[in-house]
Design a protein around this motif. Sequence first.
Motif, PDB file in Angstrom:
ATOM      1  N   ASP A   6       7.666  16.920 -21.781  1.00  0.00           N
ATOM      2  CA  ASP A   6       6.621  17.513 -20.951  1.00  0.00           C
ATOM      3  C   ASP A   6       6.561  16.836 -19.584  1.00  0.00           C
ATOM      4  OD1 ASP A   6       5.944  19.254 -22.988  1.00  0.00           O
ATOM      5  OD2 ASP A   6       4.321  18.004 -23.747  1.00  0.00           O
ATOM      6  N   VAL A   7       6.819  15.541 -19.556  1.00  0.00           N
ATOM      7  CA  VAL A   7       6.867  14.818 -18.288  1.00  0.00           C
ATOM      8  C   VAL A   7       8.022  15.334 -17.435  1.00  0.00           C
ATOM      9  CG1 VAL A   7       7.172  12.554 -17.209  1.00  0.00           C
ATOM     10  CG2 VAL A   7       5.818  12.766 -19.306  1.00  0.00           C
ATOM     11  N   LEU A   8       9.180  15.504 -18.065  1.00  0.00           N
ATOM     12  CA  LEU A   8      10.359  15.967 -17.342  1.00  0.00           C
ATOM     13  C   LEU A   8      10.178  17.399 -16.832  1.00  0.00           C
ATOM     14  CD1 LEU A   8      12.876  14.345 -19.773  1.00  0.00           C
ATOM     15  CD2 LEU A   8      12.775  13.855 -17.328  1.00  0.00           C
ATOM     16  N   ARG A   9       9.580  18.249 -17.653  1.00  0.00           N
ATOM     17  CA  ARG A   9       9.314  19.625 -17.183  1.00  0.00           C
ATOM     18  C   ARG A   9       8.348  19.619 -16.012  1.00  0.00           C
ATOM     19  NH1 ARG A   9       8.820  20.483 -22.811  1.00  0.00           N
ATOM     20  NH2 ARG A   9      10.688  21.474 -23.701  1.00  0.00           N
ATOM     21  N   HIS A  10       7.328  18.805 -16.121  1.00  0.00           N
ATOM     22  CA  HIS A  10       6.358  18.689 -15.017  1.00  0.00           C
ATOM     23  C   HIS A  10       7.064  18.273 -13.724  1.00  0.00           C
ATOM     24  CE1 HIS A  10       3.262  16.777 -12.511  1.00  0.00           C
ATOM     25  NE2 HIS A  10       3.931  15.653 -12.630  1.00  0.00           N
TER      26      HIS A  10
ATOM     27  N   ARG B 189       1.575  10.638 -16.483  1.00  0.00           N
ATOM     28  CA  ARG B 189       0.888  10.177 -17.693  1.00  0.00           C
ATOM     29  C   ARG B 189      -0.035  11.253 -18.255  1.00  0.00           C
ATOM     30  NH1 ARG B 189       0.340   4.203 -15.186  1.00  0.00           N
ATOM     31  NH2 ARG B 189       1.908   3.172 -16.481  1.00  0.00           N
ATOM     32  N   THR B 190      -0.625  12.039 -17.369  1.00  0.00           N
ATOM     33  CA  THR B 190      -1.466  13.146 -17.826  1.00  0.00           C
ATOM     34  C   THR B 190      -0.626  14.176 -18.567  1.00  0.00           C
ATOM     35  OG1 THR B 190      -3.025  12.830 -15.998  1.00  0.00           O
ATOM     36  CG2 THR B 190      -3.006  14.993 -17.066  1.00  0.00           C
ATOM     37  N   ALA B 191       0.556  14.487 -18.034  1.00  0.00           N
ATOM     38  CA  ALA B 191       1.453  15.436 -18.710  1.00  0.00           C
ATOM     39  C   ALA B 191       1.868  14.907 -20.084  1.00  0.00           C
ATOM     40  CB  ALA B 191       2.685  15.700 -17.848  1.00  0.00           C
ATOM     41  N   PHE B 192       2.135  13.624 -20.176  1.00  0.00           N
ATOM     42  CA  PHE B 192       2.545  13.038 -21.454  1.00  0.00           C
ATOM     43  C   PHE B 192       1.401  13.032 -22.466  1.00  0.00           C
ATOM     44  CE2 PHE B 192       2.989   9.266 -24.210  1.00  0.00           C
ATOM     45  CZ  PHE B 192       4.178   9.597 -24.849  1.00  0.00           C
TER      46      PHE B 192
ATOM     47  N   THR C 264       0.829  -1.206   0.000  1.00  0.00           N
ATOM     48  CA  THR C 264       0.000   0.000   0.000  1.00  0.00           C
ATOM     49  C   THR C 264       0.864   1.257   0.000  1.00  0.00           C
ATOM     50  OG1 THR C 264      -1.795  -1.159   1.126  1.00  0.00           O
ATOM     51  CG2 THR C 264      -1.815   1.245   1.230  1.00  0.00           C
ATOM     52  N   LEU C 265       1.955   1.243   0.742  1.00  0.00           N
ATOM     53  CA  LEU C 265       2.871   2.388   0.737  1.00  0.00           C
ATOM     54  C   LEU C 265       3.505   2.560  -0.644  1.00  0.00           C
ATOM     55  CD1 LEU C 265       4.548   1.824   4.215  1.00  0.00           C
ATOM     56  CD2 LEU C 265       2.936   3.649   3.609  1.00  0.00           C
ATOM     57  N   ILE C 266       3.800   1.469  -1.341  1.00  0.00           N
ATOM     58  CA  ILE C 266       4.318   1.557  -2.706  1.00  0.00           C
ATOM     59  C   ILE C 266       3.282   2.180  -3.628  1.00  0.00           C
ATOM     60  CG2 ILE C 266       4.950   0.143  -4.717  1.00  0.00           C
ATOM     61  CD1 ILE C 266       6.410  -1.729  -2.738  1.00  0.00           C
ATOM     62  N   ALA C 267       2.029   1.759  -3.506  1.00  0.00           N
ATOM     63  CA  ALA C 267       0.967   2.308  -4.360  1.00  0.00           C
ATOM     64  C   ALA C 267       0.790   3.803  -4.129  1.00  0.00           C
ATOM     65  CB  ALA C 267      -0.343   1.569  -4.106  1.00  0.00           C
ATOM     66  N   LEU C 268       0.819   4.227  -2.872  1.00  0.00           N
ATOM     67  CA  LEU C 268       0.639   5.646  -2.564  1.00  0.00           C
ATOM     68  C   LEU C 268       1.751   6.508  -3.165  1.00  0.00           C
ATOM     69  CD1 LEU C 268      -0.492   5.461   1.158  1.00  0.00           C
ATOM     70  CD2 LEU C 268      -1.731   6.642  -0.665  1.00  0.00           C
ATOM     71  N   ALA C 269       2.963   5.958  -3.231  1.00  0.00           N
ATOM     72  CA  ALA C 269       4.108   6.741  -3.706  1.00  0.00           C
ATOM     73  C   ALA C 269       4.420   6.510  -5.180  1.00  0.00           C
ATOM     74  CB  ALA C 269       5.346   6.393  -2.876  1.00  0.00           C
ATOM     75  N   ALA C 270       3.662   5.668  -5.864  1.00  0.00           N
ATOM     76  CA  ALA C 270       3.999   5.256  -7.232  1.00  0.00           C
ATOM     77  C   ALA C 270       4.210   6.469  -8.135  1.00  0.00           C
ATOM     78  CB  ALA C 270       2.897   4.368  -7.790  1.00  0.00           C
ATOM     79  N   ASN C 271       5.401   6.534  -8.753  1.00  0.00           N
ATOM     80  CA  ASN C 271       5.758   7.742  -9.505  1.00  0.00           C
ATOM     81  C   ASN C 271       6.798   7.439 -10.588  1.00  0.00           C
ATOM     82  OD1 ASN C 271       5.641  10.619  -9.944  1.00  0.00           O
ATOM     83  ND2 ASN C 271       7.613  10.810  -8.898  1.00  0.00           N
ATOM     84  N   SER C 272       6.808   6.197 -11.098  1.00  0.00           N
ATOM     85  CA  SER C 272       7.799   5.871 -12.134  1.00  0.00           C
ATOM     86  C   SER C 272       7.191   5.041 -13.255  1.00  0.00           C
ATOM     87  CB  SER C 272       9.008   5.145 -11.520  1.00  0.00           C
ATOM     88  OG  SER C 272       8.597   4.057 -10.709  1.00  0.00           O
ATOM     89  N   PRO C 273       6.223   5.597 -13.972  1.00  0.00           N
ATOM     90  CA  PRO C 273       5.623   4.846 -15.083  1.00  0.00           C
ATOM     91  C   PRO C 273       6.519   4.786 -16.316  1.00  0.00           C
ATOM     92  CG  PRO C 273       4.653   7.028 -14.960  1.00  0.00           C
ATOM     93  CD  PRO C 273       5.552   6.891 -13.763  1.00  0.00           C
ATOM     94  N   PHE C 274       7.376   5.806 -16.499  1.00  0.00           N
ATOM     95  CA  PHE C 274       8.232   5.876 -17.685  1.00  0.00           C
ATOM     96  C   PHE C 274       9.655   5.481 -17.324  1.00  0.00           C
ATOM     97  CE2 PHE C 274       4.838   9.012 -18.392  1.00  0.00           C
ATOM     98  CZ  PHE C 274       4.323   8.545 -19.588  1.00  0.00           C
ATOM     99  N   TRP C 275      10.270   4.697 -18.179  1.00  0.00           N
ATOM    100  CA  TRP C 275      11.643   4.252 -17.947  1.00  0.00           C
ATOM    101  C   TRP C 275      12.274   3.972 -19.307  1.00  0.00           C
ATOM    102  CZ3 TRP C 275      13.166   3.078 -12.684  1.00  0.00           C
ATOM    103  CH2 TRP C 275      14.497   2.695 -12.535  1.00  0.00           C
ATOM    104  N   GLY C 276      13.428   4.552 -19.545  1.00  0.00           N
ATOM    105  CA  GLY C 276      14.123   4.295 -20.798  1.00  0.00           C
ATOM    106  C   GLY C 276      13.377   4.756 -22.030  1.00  0.00           C
ATOM    107  N   GLY C 277      12.524   5.778 -21.872  1.00  0.00           N
ATOM    108  CA  GLY C 277      11.839   6.341 -23.017  1.00  0.00           C
ATOM    109  C   GLY C 277      10.508   5.710 -23.363  1.00  0.00           C
ATOM    110  N   ARG C 278       9.990   4.839 -22.510  1.00  0.00           N
ATOM    111  CA  ARG C 278       8.703   4.208 -22.805  1.00  0.00           C
ATOM    112  C   ARG C 278       7.866   4.087 -21.549  1.00  0.00           C
ATOM    113  NH1 ARG C 278       9.015  -1.667 -21.662  1.00  0.00           N
ATOM    114  NH2 ARG C 278       7.163  -1.918 -22.950  1.00  0.00           N
TER     115      ARG C 278
END
Length: 405
Positions: A393-397, A382-385, A191-205
């Motif tokens: 845009d993700v990186l600027r966000h 993901r919304t920024a992307f 549950t703590l992992i879910a609350l902090a989840a913040n790495s959907p993009f990795w290596g450009g995808r």
Amino acid sequence: MIEPGTSTTSTGTTGTGTGTTTTGATATGPKTQRPHATGPVFPLTLGVEEEFLLVDARTLRVVPAAPLVLSTAAGLPHELHPEGTRYQVEISTPVADSAAILRSELAGLRRTLARAARAHGCRLLAAPSPVVALEGPLHLTDDEPRQREQARRFGALTDTLVSCGRHVHIGTLDVDTAVAVSNRIRPWLPTLIALAANSPFWGGRDTGHASWRAMAWAGWPSAGLPPHFTSTAHFRRSVQTLLGSGAALDTKMVYWDLRPSGNWPTLELRAPDMSPDIDSAILQAELARALVATALREIAEQRPDPPVRDDVLRLARWRAAHDGLEGFGLDPYTGVELPAADLAEALLDLVAPELAASGDLDHASRTMAGLLRDGSGAHRQRTAFARRGDLKDVLRHLADETEAS
């Protein structure tokens, strides 16, 4: 609101034994009045380590500028440190008695690092991953021969060193107590992992996961969920097994999501992703301290450890990393699929008395409500992307949110 773990029989071999009935943690829903604190308040302290990436202000690609940035911010040698690669810098807060003091320390250190980064044409990124692929060879920290040996022994696993987490220290706890507390709060790691989840993009995808860092980091043989320890001697044997098998160079490489610290009299939560939102960072610290206080109270009352099957907990960890806060998770006590938001509410309800006792309940409730309303860090990325399909845009966000701390 569904009630996780209610009147369910566990057949696991950890905890108090097999075939034991547990009531788990009851979620009463966001509109239910939360209980007031009762009983003694444990005087637990807080400390946080945060890891950041440095990116070029124009290209937004990671740059090996840590030595320059740290030299510019050299007035705080005990709080600012190099990390495993020269793309990263680390904050270590002083010990704090309250979440408010911790927030002030974190905000000040983040501002200091951001100013130093700008002085060298960089931006500070509170992001678990570099989002886009690295260019060229990996720049390990030059003055750490240990990092070179790590790269020699573990090969491509060292690519995951270019990732950033948040380590929350709760003290003061001796090793015996830290081990006992770890057993009781490990079911809530997903549950703590879910609350902090913040790495959907990795290596450009897009990885298809909300916290790919949690998955990538678990590839290390000394990482992932900690065992359920039958004793402190069992804990020490487990560490020695990691060392003796070659899975870890030293005790610093005990990368479990939760561990008694090797350097401080604390229990160290290592599972959460980094996030630019400082209130989310403080929420993790508040929840961690309240979980420890809850466990200490249960130990004082001589309650048995709740039985949890390791296979269910492993799957719950994966589901949390995959779905994050917006999808579903698994009740750690039963394996039943539940909305991740319900599990987050169940955690908040469980520790509400201790949050109230420490004065953190209002902040934790507001921050949790904001996450459930506005989405996790992964959702915001993901919304920024989605606006233009551009990872810049993700990186600027991420940079904008980090520098707004």
